[in-house]
Every structure is written in C-alpha cells, then in structure tokens.
Write an enzyme that holds these catalytic residues in place. Structure first.
Site, PDB file in Angstrom:
ATOM      1  N   HIS A   1     -15.684 -20.612  13.090  1.00 61.22           N
ATOM      2  CA  HIS A   1     -15.880 -19.630  11.646  1.00 61.22           C
ATOM      3  C   HIS A   1     -15.356 -20.629  10.834  1.00 61.22           C
ATOM      4  O   HIS A   1     -13.847 -20.519  10.871  1.00 61.22           O
ATOM      5  CB  HIS A   1     -15.286 -18.230  11.685  1.00 61.22           C
ATOM      6  CG  HIS A   1     -16.139 -17.294  12.033  1.00 61.22           C
ATOM      7  ND1 HIS A   1     -16.897 -16.365  11.621  1.00 61.22           N
ATOM      8  CD2 HIS A   1     -16.245 -17.035  13.734  1.00 61.22           C
ATOM      9  CE1 HIS A   1     -18.020 -15.682  12.866  1.00 61.22           C
ATOM     10  NE2 HIS A   1     -17.061 -16.592  13.632  1.00 61.22           N
TER      11      HIS A   1
ATOM     12  N   HIS B   1     -13.393  19.371  22.371  1.00 59.32           N
ATOM     13  CA  HIS B   1     -11.858  19.649  22.964  1.00 59.32           C
ATOM     14  C   HIS B   1     -11.523  19.153  24.461  1.00 59.32           C
ATOM     15  O   HIS B   1     -11.198  18.605  24.602  1.00 59.32           O
ATOM     16  CB  HIS B   1     -10.778  20.669  22.582  1.00 59.32           C
ATOM     17  CG  HIS B   1     -10.253  20.200  21.210  1.00 59.32           C
ATOM     18  ND1 HIS B   1     -11.728  20.197  19.958  1.00 59.32           N
ATOM     19  CD2 HIS B   1      -9.798  20.244  20.542  1.00 59.32           C
ATOM     20  CE1 HIS B   1     -10.984  20.171  19.148  1.00 59.32           C
ATOM     21  NE2 HIS B   1      -9.547  19.591  19.262  1.00 59.32           N
TER      22      HIS B   1
HETATM   23  C1  LIG Z   1     -14.704  -4.243  14.668  1.00 62.38           C
HETATM   24  C2  LIG Z   1     -15.274  -5.499  14.322  1.00 62.38           C
HETATM   25  N1  LIG Z   1     -16.697  -5.429  13.459  1.00 62.38           N
HETATM   26  C3  LIG Z   1     -17.602  -6.829  13.811  1.00 62.38           C
HETATM   27  C4  LIG Z   1     -17.201  -7.401  13.986  1.00 62.38           C
HETATM   28  C5  LIG Z   1     -17.767  -8.453  13.658  1.00 62.38           C
HETATM   29  N2  LIG Z   1     -17.425  -9.686  12.902  1.00 62.38           N
HETATM   30  C6  LIG Z   1     -16.594 -11.193  12.538  1.00 62.38           C
HETATM   31  S1  LIG Z   1     -16.482 -11.349  10.767  1.00 62.38           S
HETATM   32  C7  LIG Z   1     -17.090 -10.447  10.132  1.00 62.38           C
HETATM   33  C8  LIG Z   1     -16.931  -9.726   8.629  1.00 62.38           C
HETATM   34  C9  LIG Z   1     -16.904 -11.184   8.066  1.00 62.38           C
HETATM   35  O1  LIG Z   1     -16.459 -10.671   7.194  1.00 62.38           O
HETATM   36  P1  LIG Z   1     -14.899 -11.179   6.419  1.00 62.38           P
HETATM   37  O2  LIG Z   1     -14.075 -10.087   7.242  1.00 62.38           O
HETATM   38  O3  LIG Z   1     -14.837 -10.594   5.025  1.00 62.38           O
HETATM   39  O4  LIG Z   1     -13.816 -12.206   6.796  1.00 62.38           O
HETATM   40  P2  LIG Z   1     -14.587 -13.902   5.966  1.00 62.38           P
HETATM   41  O5  LIG Z   1     -16.254 -13.985   5.317  1.00 62.38           O
HETATM   42  O6  LIG Z   1     -13.880 -13.522   4.670  1.00 62.38           O
HETATM   43  O7  LIG Z   1     -14.044 -14.644   6.607  1.00 62.38           O
HETATM   44  C10 LIG Z   1     -17.861  -9.084  11.414  1.00 62.38           C
HETATM   45  C11 LIG Z   1     -18.007  -8.770  11.259  1.00 62.38           C
HETATM   46  C12 LIG Z   1     -16.092  -8.007  14.454  1.00 62.38           C
HETATM   47  N3  LIG Z   1     -15.451  -9.012  14.874  1.00 62.38           N
HETATM   48  N4  LIG Z   1     -15.279  -7.170  14.967  1.00 62.38           N
END
Ligand SMILES: Cc1ncc(C[n+]2csc(CCOP(=O)(O)OP(=O)(O)O)c2C)c(N)n1
Length: 655
Positions: A20, A462
């Site tokens: 990323h 529970h």
């Molecule tokens: C609990 C969980 N659900 C889903 C993911 C998969 N995932 C990785 S990053 C992300 C979202 C990215 O958006 P953001 O948090 O705004 O990060 P940015 O785009 O700014 O890098 C998701 C859904 C994860 N890492 N953890």
C-alpha cells in the site's frame, strides 16, 4: 525528508509487487514532524522503557513505519530489509509484526486494534508513573489511525475508555484522507470524527496534514492538553502520484513505473530507487539522535534510585515474576488440601487472586462490568480512576473488545500483567484481540466465567457451547478449564508463568466439590492432562473430562466399577499444555483402554486427540436452554448415569 518516506514506500511496494503506497505517501509529513521533532525515541536503544510509543494502527501502511525507522537509524531495518518488503523472513512483513524489528510496538493490520492497544499502553504508562514516579515513567503514546480504524466498532470502545480515564498523554493523529478501498469515504461514512471524539471527552482539532508547521503546532497543543487528543490531519492519499493521488487506486497495489516516474518528478525526487540523498539521510540521522541525552539523563535518574526500587522496576520491565509467588501458592495449595472447599471455580479464582495479588504488584485486574460475577477483584483492590492511577483494578465498562485490545497494549508496554473478566460466551466479542495476543505472544490473562450450561437460568444466549473448541483452535493460546479450587490455583500459576502466551481461564458459576484432595508440590495441571483417579487393574474405560464435568466423570467411574469394570479418570485442564508433552507421556496418559469416553458440557469438536473417532462423547450438540442448571444437565444428558450407560453399552457390545 518526507519525500524520502514517499520514495522508499513507492520503491518497496513496486519491488514487492504488492502493498500500500497511498497511506505512507499521504501521511509522510505527519510522520516526519512527529518522528523528527517530537517522538522520544532513541534508535540506538529502541527498547528503552521510557520511550514514547508509536502505533501505526493502519497497519496496511507498514512502509511508513519501516521507512521512518530505517531513516532514523534503527539497525535492524537496513535498506536491504526494505528491499525485501513482504518477503519470507524479512523484518518488513506485509503488516507490521511485533518482534520483527524494534520500533514495531505492536502487530497491526486488523483495523482498529492498534488504537485499542494504544489505549492500554497509555493506561500502563499512567499506572507505572503512579507507582514509580514521573522521574522514571513519563512518556506519550502516539497513534496514526486511518478512516478504517475509526469506522471499526472497536474504536468506539477504545476512545470512550480513553476519554473516561482522561489519558492526556495519548495523541491520535487521524490520517483524514477521505478515501478507503472501495473509493471515496462518502460511499459509506458521513459522520464527523472531530465531533465524535469531542463527545467522548477528547480534545480534537482539524488541520492540514500536508502542512508541517500546522502539524507541529497541533502536536504541541495536544501535548499540553489535559485530555487525550485527536488531530484530524487532512491529507491526500498517494500524495505526489500524478493520476492516482487522492484516489483509492493508490491504496492497495503498486503504482507502476510510469506513475512512479511522474511522482518522482512532481516531488522533485531525482534519486534512483532505494537511494536517499546524503544530506536528507544525514538530516534524518541527526533527528534520530535527538533523544540520546534524554535517555542518558533517565538512566542517571534510574541509577539514583535505591537498589530495591531500581531492582523492582527492572524486574517488572523484564517481566520476571516476584520471588515469593511460588511459595505463596504452594502454601495456599496446602490449605486447599486440608480444607477441600466446595466452591465455584470463579470463586476459587478470586481466592487464588487473594494470594497472588498481594505478592505480585504487577497484576492489574478488571472486568467488563461483571466484577461481582467474574470475581476478578481481590481483597483491597482499589479501582483506577481518571484522577488516581494508584489502583489496580479497571472497570472497563461493557466494552469487551476494547478491554481485550487495551490489555494487549498493557502487556506490550511492559511492567504490568493484565487480567480481566467477562462471560466465556463473550470471548467472541474479544476474539480478534485474543488472536493478536496469541500471535504476538503476549501474557494477557482472560478470565472467562459462566463457562457452560452450568450457568443455568440466563439461558442459551449466555451459555457457551462452541467457544471452548473455538478458543482451543487458536494457536499459541492456553485454554484452561480447572476442575476445582486446587486446579484453579495451578492454572493461575501456569497462566502467570506463561510469559510468551495469552491464557483463557474458563470458570464455573456453579459450585464444584474438591476433586484434588491431597497436597502435591508439583503443579499437576502443568502437563495439561493427568490421571486423577487410577483404575483398579488394567483400565477398561478411560474417562477424560475438564472443569465441572470431572465431578461427573468420577461419579460415572463408581457406577461403571459397580458393574465390575476397571475405570480411570483423566482430568484435562489444558489441551495445549498436554499437546506440548513428550510422546511417551502422551501415549501413556491416553492409555489403551478399549473404551474411551470424554465428558464436557460443550461440543465434541477438539476432543478427538483424546478419544479418537470411535470414542464416546457426553456433551452438547446444540444450544442450551434457560432453567436451573441441574435440570439442564439432565435434559442434555450430561450425567454420570448417562456416561456410565454409554460406556457399559460399549463394553458389553465389545464382548
Ligand atoms: C478489520 C479489518 N477489516 C478490513 C481490512 C481490510 N482493509 C485494509 S485497509 C482497509 C481500508 C482502507 O481505508 P483507510 O482505513 O481509510 O486507509 P487508507 O485508504 O487511507 O490507506 C481495509 C478495509 C482490515 N485490514 N482490517
């Protein structure tokens, strides 16, 4: 300096062909300001106990952390390690993994967990400062959190506990880039994070997260706040990338050669991949040295403490248990052998804690609003409040997930051993954090009471049925289910001694007779399973049971023996410790009786290692029901009579 982070992140993701780049590029200014001007962190001694903690809660942006630690001069993170981003056995795993390199304070990736850990770190800091003085413990906890971190439900629990306890040394930098994976945040979110944090008792502000001066001013203000602080830093994801900046496209895949060339141009970065110009590298290294004096001054203050105080602080940070603990527990076991109390194991746990807590000042207890049910508050244990952290008990409120994540953070911080309670059925509400405690090898003790249909009238919502099996499925987690007060004391000792493993201690609501009635200096539960009652001659039936069903197993033994068969009973307080025994022990313990029977008021899954495919199982096959517990054991057939009948039927069929 920020562009060095951006370039390294782009290059590493490109080399790995995965990762990323967006978050590191967007949040590079925040990280640069924080690490070069504020963070009390010495790359030459990255484990220094009084360092500020930095948690990258948005673990997918791991290259941000690796780049910064590399640039500051953390030895383990060489440029070669950055080139090996996401490769086998590198320090630079896809998401930051605790223990892969110093400076990675916790494993993050499951969004929201890091924020929860940070709350625990900030709590541990306050507790230790109250105990050892701010001369010795005085640091902040910083978090970089993304939209995803704040959308997760756990963030609600984490920020409300932090606000309630007024953890003013906790500072959250929110990477407010308004983008997540699916696209613009507006697809799924229309809340106001600043207002939300303010409502939880935080100090919150909104700034331009690409403006380094604004960032510095906001962090300075946060440092002076009497409440925890959240700074919403408006950033552009993938900052500098010509076509992907500001878009989800910069989130989860390499930018590609053309886009990287365009970003290099836009950022004015002319160095080849993985190269940082000498002047920029020097500036980072010099910034990395800013804390050396602070640390050396701290070492002088530590050295000036009395031998006792210094020794105690160092012991606590090392995580060694106090000297008197084993002897105190041995004495207590002697008392139990003579008194043979008939108590619920939750009560037995409280009795054990009455022995442990006075000897071990590092234990910090708690409960998720079930203190009187979980029995986790031992005698004279004072609760922690926002104004007074000299207590040792935390009222977590009805926040199981936040509690579990914060306990992980407390353990990671060091100096304390967190334990806390809820009902076993709500282990499901803690599970993502228990999993991370197991993955990180942290000594976190989850006290889980009301461990079966034996809780009775509260009914099937529970009554845990599948939770024991589900927890036993988790690697590196000890799941204890003691059968009486003696085993409960032994299991507590084992949980405390398991420095690199979390433990769940499953405890009953209902009273249980003493099944261990003589003193044994050895901790019999340490082998995970042991013969509690031998057969008279070669066993024809081996009965394996845990917890409250050991009593039933012993009664079944008598019934079957009355029919002329030889029966042995094996108590199984911990599957995982049994699995760790040598093969000779395991083979001998399993024995070779023609009939193997297991009894547990839960599902059969996980018992195969004791009874195999052919074995008999007395337990649950579906959900429980609401009634007095004696009736439930009858209704679901978990009785000595049913067990004996099943064994005798098999024995006589064999004949
Ligand atoms: C609990 C969980 N659900 C889903 C993911 C998969 N995932 C990785 S990053 C992300 C979202 C990215 O958006 P953001 O948090 O705004 O990060 P940015 O785009 O700014 O890098 C998701 C859904 C994860 N890492 N953890």
């Amino acid at each position: 300096m920020a562009n060095a982070i951006r370039a390294l992140a782009m290059d590493a993701v490109e080399a790995a062909k995965s990762g990323h780049p967006g978050l590191p590029m967007g949040a590079a200014d925040i990280a640069t300001v924080l690490f070069t001007r504020f963070l009390k962190f010495d790359p030459t001694d990255p484990r220094w106990p009084d360092r500020d903690r930095f948690v990258l809660s948005a673990g997918h942006g791991s290259m941000l952390l690796y780049s910064v630690l590399h640039l500051l001069g953390v030895e383990a993170l060489t440029i070669d390690e950055l080139k090996r981003f996401r490769q086998l056995d590198s320090a630079t795993a896809g998401h930051p993994e605790y223990n892969h390199a110093p400076g990675i304070e916790t494993t993050t990736g499951p969004l929201g967990q890091g924020l929860g850990n940070a709350v625990g770190m900030a709590i541990a800091e306050r507790i230790l400062a109250a105990e050892f003085g701010e001369e010795i413990v005085d640091h902040r906890t910083y978090v970089l959190a993304s939209d995803g971190d704040l959308m997760e439900g756990i963030s609600h629990e984490a920020i409300s506990i932090a606000g309630h306890l007024r953890l003013h040394k906790l500072i959250v930098l929110f990477d407010d880039n308004a983008v997540s994976i699916d696209g613009p945040l507006s697809l799924a979110e229309s809340g106001d994070q600043v207002a939300r944090f303010e409502a939880a008792g935080w100090n919150a502000s909104r700034i331009d997260g690409q403006n380094q001066e604004e960032i510095a001013v906001a962090i300075k203000a946060a440092q002076e706040s009497d409440r925890p602080s959240m700074i919403a830093c408006r950033t552009t994801i993938g900052f500098g990338a010509p076509t992907k900046a500001g878009k989800a496209a910069s989130h989860g895949s390499p930018l590609g050669a053309e886009e990287i060339a365009g970003a290099r141009k836009a950022l004015g970065w002319t160095s080849p991949p993985f190269e940082v110009p000498a002047d920029i590298r020097d500036a980072w290294r010099i910034a990395g040295l800013k804390t050396v004096h602070t640390r050396k001054d701290w070492e002088k203050r530590l050295a000036a403490l009395s031998d006792d105080r210094r020794g105690e602080f160092e012991r606590r940070i090392r995580g060694d248990l106090p000297n008197g603990l084993a002897a105190a527990l041995a004495d207590y076991k002697r008392t139990l052998a003579s008194e043979k109390p008939k108590v619920a194991t939750r009560k037995a746990s409280e009795m054990a804690l009455d022995v442990i807590n006075p000897v071990a000042p590092e234990t910090i207890g708690g409960s998720a609003d079930l203190t009187g049910s979980n029995n986790t508050r031992s005698k004279n244990m004072k609760a922690i409040t926002a104004d007074d952290f000299t207590g040792r008990f935390i009222h977590w409120g009805v926040r199981e997930h936040g509690m579990a994540a914060a306990m992980n953070g407390m353990a990671l911080h060091g100096g304390v051993i967190p334990y806390s309670g809820t009902f076993l059925v709500f282990s499901d509400y803690c599970r993502p954090s228990i999993r991370l405690a197991a993955l990180m090898g942290q000594r976190v003790i989850f006290v889980m009471t009301h461990d079966s249909i034996g809780l009775g009238e509260d009914g099937p919502t529970h009554q845990p049925v599948e939770q024991l099996a589900a927890l036993r499925a988790m690697p590196n987690l000890n799941v204890f289910r003691p059968a009486d007060a003696m085993e409960t004391a032994e299991c507590w000792q084992l949980a405390l001694e398991s420095a690199n493993r979390p433990s769940v201690i499953a405890l009953t609501r209902q009273n249980l007779p003493a099944v261990r009635t003589t003193f044994a200096a050895d901790n019999l539960s340490a082998r995970g399973a042991y013969e509690l009652a031998a057969a008279n001659g070669d066993a024809e039936v081996s009965i394996f049971a845990s917890g409250s069903e050991v009593e039933i197993a012993l009664a079944a033994k008598s019934l079957i023996e009355a029919r002329g068969f030889a029966v042995r009973v094996v108590s199984v307080p911990c599957f995982e410790l049994f699995a760790g025994q040598d093969e000779d022990y395991r083979t001998e313990l399993l024995g070779n009786a023609p009939v193997n029977l297991a009894i547990e008021a839960a599902v059969r899954q996980s018992w195969a290692r004791f009874i195999g495919r052919e074995g008999l199982f007395i337990g649950m096959t579906g959900f429980g029901a609401s009634a007095p517990y004696g009736q439930l054991y009858e209704k679901f057939g978990i009785t000595a009579e049913a067990a004996a009948a099943a064994a005798i039927e098999r024995l006589t069929a064999n004949v």
